[in-house]
Design a protein around this motif. Structure first.
Motif, PDB file in Angstrom:
ATOM      1  N   GLN A  82       0.827  -1.205   0.000  1.00 36.44           N
ATOM      2  CA  GLN A  82       0.000   0.000   0.000  1.00 36.44           C
ATOM      3  C   GLN A  82       0.864   1.258   0.000  1.00 36.44           C
ATOM      4  O   GLN A  82       0.558   2.227  -0.704  1.00 36.44           O
ATOM      5  CB  GLN A  82      -0.937  -0.005   1.202  1.00 36.44           C
ATOM      6  N   VAL A  83       1.931   1.252   0.778  1.00 37.56           N
ATOM      7  CA  VAL A  83       2.846   2.397   0.776  1.00 37.56           C
ATOM      8  C   VAL A  83       3.523   2.530  -0.583  1.00 37.56           C
ATOM      9  O   VAL A  83       3.677   3.632  -1.120  1.00 37.56           O
ATOM     10  CB  VAL A  83       3.886   2.266   1.915  1.00 37.56           C
ATOM     11  N   LEU A  84       3.901   1.409  -1.187  1.00 43.46           N
ATOM     12  CA  LEU A  84       4.490   1.429  -2.530  1.00 43.46           C
ATOM     13  C   LEU A  84       3.496   1.983  -3.545  1.00 43.46           C
ATOM     14  O   LEU A  84       3.867   2.775  -4.423  1.00 43.46           O
ATOM     15  CB  LEU A  84       4.937   0.030  -2.931  1.00 43.46           C
ATOM     16  N   ALA A  85       2.228   1.593  -3.420  1.00 42.49           N
ATOM     17  CA  ALA A  85       1.196   2.125  -4.315  1.00 42.49           C
ATOM     18  C   ALA A  85       1.073   3.638  -4.141  1.00 42.49           C
ATOM     19  O   ALA A  85       0.970   4.380  -5.129  1.00 42.49           O
ATOM     20  CB  ALA A  85      -0.142   1.451  -4.045  1.00 42.49           C
ATOM     21  N   GLY A  86       1.113   4.107  -2.900  1.00 45.07           N
ATOM     22  CA  GLY A  86       1.056   5.547  -2.663  1.00 45.07           C
ATOM     23  C   GLY A  86       2.243   6.278  -3.252  1.00 45.07           C
ATOM     24  O   GLY A  86       2.102   7.357  -3.839  1.00 45.07           O
ATOM     25  N   LEU A  87       3.423   5.701  -3.112  1.00 39.31           N
ATOM     26  CA  LEU A  87       4.617   6.328  -3.692  1.00 39.31           C
ATOM     27  C   LEU A  87       4.544   6.359  -5.211  1.00 39.31           C
ATOM     28  O   LEU A  87       4.927   7.347  -5.842  1.00 39.31           O
ATOM     29  CB  LEU A  87       5.879   5.584  -3.238  1.00 39.31           C
ATOM     30  N   LEU A  88       4.068   5.275  -5.811  1.00 36.65           N
ATOM     31  CA  LEU A  88       3.929   5.248  -7.263  1.00 36.65           C
ATOM     32  C   LEU A  88       2.907   6.277  -7.746  1.00 36.65           C
ATOM     33  O   LEU A  88       3.059   6.855  -8.825  1.00 36.65           O
ATOM     34  CB  LEU A  88       3.545   3.847  -7.737  1.00 36.65           C
ATOM     35  N   LEU A  89       1.869   6.526  -6.954  1.00 36.27           N
ATOM     36  CA  LEU A  89       0.885   7.542  -7.324  1.00 36.27           C
ATOM     37  C   LEU A  89       1.446   8.948  -7.174  1.00 36.27           C
ATOM     38  O   LEU A  89       1.050   9.857  -7.900  1.00 36.27           O
ATOM     39  CB  LEU A  89      -0.381   7.384  -6.477  1.00 36.27           C
ATOM     40  N   ILE A  90       2.362   9.139  -6.243  1.00 40.27           N
ATOM     41  CA  ILE A  90       2.954  10.463  -6.043  1.00 40.27           C
ATOM     42  C   ILE A  90       3.886  10.818  -7.191  1.00 40.27           C
ATOM     43  O   ILE A  90       3.924  11.969  -7.634  1.00 40.27           O
ATOM     44  CB  ILE A  90       3.670  10.532  -4.677  1.00 40.27           C
ATOM     45  N   ILE A  98      -0.532   3.914 -13.132  1.00 36.75           N
ATOM     46  CA  ILE A  98      -1.282   2.686 -13.427  1.00 36.75           C
ATOM     47  C   ILE A  98      -0.883   1.577 -12.460  1.00 36.75           C
ATOM     48  O   ILE A  98      -1.738   0.897 -11.880  1.00 36.75           O
ATOM     49  CB  ILE A  98      -1.064   2.261 -14.894  1.00 36.75           C
ATOM     50  N   PHE A  99       0.433   1.404 -12.244  1.00 34.10           N
ATOM     51  CA  PHE A  99       0.876   0.380 -11.287  1.00 34.10           C
ATOM     52  C   PHE A  99       0.409   0.709  -9.872  1.00 34.10           C
ATOM     53  O   PHE A  99       0.038  -0.184  -9.099  1.00 34.10           O
ATOM     54  CB  PHE A  99       2.395   0.215 -11.323  1.00 34.10           C
ATOM     55  N   GLY A 100       0.428   1.984  -9.503  1.00 40.00           N
ATOM     56  CA  GLY A 100      -0.055   2.385  -8.181  1.00 40.00           C
ATOM     57  C   GLY A 100      -1.525   2.095  -8.001  1.00 40.00           C
ATOM     58  O   GLY A 100      -1.958   1.600  -6.953  1.00 40.00           O
ATOM     59  N   LEU A 101      -2.333   2.402  -9.016  1.00 37.15           N
ATOM     60  CA  LEU A 101      -3.769   2.127  -8.928  1.00 37.15           C
ATOM     61  C   LEU A 101      -4.048   0.626  -8.891  1.00 37.15           C
ATOM     62  O   LEU A 101      -4.939   0.170  -8.178  1.00 37.15           O
ATOM     63  CB  LEU A 101      -4.498   2.773 -10.109  1.00 37.15           C
ATOM     64  N   ILE A 102      -3.277  -0.149  -9.642  1.00 34.75           N
ATOM     65  CA  ILE A 102      -3.456  -1.609  -9.628  1.00 34.75           C
ATOM     66  C   ILE A 102      -3.122  -2.168  -8.247  1.00 34.75           C
ATOM     67  O   ILE A 102      -3.811  -3.051  -7.733  1.00 34.75           O
ATOM     68  CB  ILE A 102      -2.601  -2.262 -10.731  1.00 34.75           C
ATOM     69  N   LEU A 103      -2.069  -1.626  -7.607  1.00 37.44           N
ATOM     70  CA  LEU A 103      -1.691  -2.124  -6.275  1.00 37.44           C
ATOM     71  C   LEU A 103      -2.679  -1.718  -5.191  1.00 37.44           C
ATOM     72  O   LEU A 103      -2.637  -2.256  -4.082  1.00 37.44           O
ATOM     73  CB  LEU A 103      -0.286  -1.635  -5.905  1.00 37.44           C
ATOM     74  N   ARG A 109      -3.066  -7.176  -4.408  1.00 37.17           N
ATOM     75  CA  ARG A 109      -2.051  -7.227  -3.343  1.00 37.17           C
ATOM     76  C   ARG A 109      -1.962  -8.625  -2.758  1.00 37.17           C
ATOM     77  O   ARG A 109      -0.868  -9.122  -2.489  1.00 37.17           O
ATOM     78  CB  ARG A 109      -2.370  -6.211  -2.247  1.00 37.17           C
ATOM     79  N   LEU A 110      -3.104  -9.278  -2.561  1.00 41.65           N
ATOM     80  CA  LEU A 110      -3.101 -10.647  -2.030  1.00 41.65           C
ATOM     81  C   LEU A 110      -2.394 -11.597  -2.986  1.00 41.65           C
ATOM     82  O   LEU A 110      -1.602 -12.445  -2.551  1.00 41.65           O
ATOM     83  CB  LEU A 110      -4.536 -11.104  -1.774  1.00 41.65           C
ATOM     84  N   LEU A 111      -2.642 -11.435  -4.284  1.00 41.11           N
ATOM     85  CA  LEU A 111      -1.969 -12.276  -5.281  1.00 41.11           C
ATOM     86  C   LEU A 111      -0.461 -12.020  -5.284  1.00 41.11           C
ATOM     87  O   LEU A 111       0.336 -12.960  -5.339  1.00 41.11           O
ATOM     88  CB  LEU A 111      -2.554 -12.005  -6.670  1.00 41.11           C
ATOM     89  N   VAL A 112      -0.067 -10.760  -5.181  1.00 36.93           N
ATOM     90  CA  VAL A 112       1.360 -10.421  -5.136  1.00 36.93           C
ATOM     91  C   VAL A 112       2.002 -10.990  -3.880  1.00 36.93           C
ATOM     92  O   VAL A 112       3.118 -11.517  -3.920  1.00 36.93           O
ATOM     93  CB  VAL A 112       1.566  -8.892  -5.218  1.00 36.93           C
ATOM     94  N   ILE A 113       1.293 -10.923  -2.768  1.00 40.22           N
ATOM     95  CA  ILE A 113       1.846 -11.467  -1.516  1.00 40.22           C
ATOM     96  C   ILE A 113       2.008 -12.974  -1.618  1.00 40.22           C
ATOM     97  O   ILE A 113       3.046 -13.515  -1.246  1.00 40.22           O
ATOM     98  CB  ILE A 113       0.950 -11.086  -0.315  1.00 40.22           C
ATOM     99  N   ARG A 114       0.996 -13.649  -2.154  1.00 40.07           N
ATOM    100  CA  ARG A 114       1.071 -15.112  -2.245  1.00 40.07           C
ATOM    101  C   ARG A 114       2.188 -15.566  -3.178  1.00 40.07           C
ATOM    102  O   ARG A 114       2.930 -16.481  -2.869  1.00 40.07           O
ATOM    103  CB  ARG A 114      -0.254 -15.684  -2.717  1.00 40.07           C
ATOM    104  N   THR A 115       2.292 -14.947  -4.347  1.00 45.68           N
ATOM    105  CA  THR A 115       3.307 -15.394  -5.303  1.00 45.68           C
ATOM    106  C   THR A 115       4.671 -14.794  -4.997  1.00 45.68           C
ATOM    107  O   THR A 115       5.677 -15.475  -5.070  1.00 45.68           O
ATOM    108  CB  THR A 115       2.898 -15.034  -6.739  1.00 45.68           C
TER     109      THR A 115
END
Length: 176
Positions: A82-90, A98-103, A109-115
């Motif tokens: 979530q912090v990474l998504a916020g930084l990407l949006l900034i 786009i990557f920030g909004l997707i995150l 996020r759950l899929l990224v955490i699992r894989t």
């Protein structure tokens, strides 16, 4: 990681700012400079809001879950994403937005955490095995004959000097 893959990643990271600038220019031509400025300012505000909302609360929850025998890494990585998504949006740019909004989507996020967590654990396990092998001495070389830098010198243990009568601690020496 193989050498060609490392070079490809370096080139991709080097080309990313150029792609961002090109897309911003093209988007500005399509929708107009004022709409583009409004979108950039809006994503900065959204990114700041996300980072403030997440803040230290996620890390505090993760630490409390680690203390009690529950799984504590998932909320920690979720907060990190979530912090990474916020930084990407900034950061100004279409690709990073786009990557920030997707995150920001919880299922992503759950899929990224699992894989990603499984790959991260296996990577650290591999690195730990490699580093263990690196620091082991060769069995046929005795330790006394091993090559290396030898530094000779003298030392004095300050804690073993006798104390003056009536004082528990010796005063510091002046360095002048």
């Amino acid at each position: 990681m193989s050498q060609p893959l490392k070079i490809a990643l370096i080139l991709a990271f080097a080309a990313l700012p150029l792609l961002e600038i090109g897309l911003l220019i093209r988007l500005g031509q399509l929708i107009g400079i004022w709409w583009l400025a409004a979108i950039i300012i809006g994503t900065v505000i959204l990114g700041t809001f996300v980072i403030r909302r997440v803040g230290m609360s996620v890390f505090e929850r993760a630490l409390s879950r680690l203390g009690s025998d529950r799984e504590g890494f998932s909320p920690l990585f979720d907060g990190f994403l979530q912090v990474l998504a916020g930084l990407l949006l900034i950061f100004p740019g279409v690709i990073s937005d786009i990557f920030g909004l997707i995150l920001l989507v919880p299922q992503v996020r759950l899929l990224v955490i699992r894989t990603g967590l499984l790959k991260l654990v296996s990577l650290f396990h591999y690195q730990a095995e490699v580093s263990r092998e690196t620091f082991r001495a060769a069995p046929d070389v005795p330790p006394a004959e091993a090559e290396g830098v030898i530094i000779e010198g003298e030392y004095e243990r300050v804690s073993e000097r006798p104390l003056r009568a009536g004082r528990a601690v010796q005063p510091r020496r002046s360095r002048s």
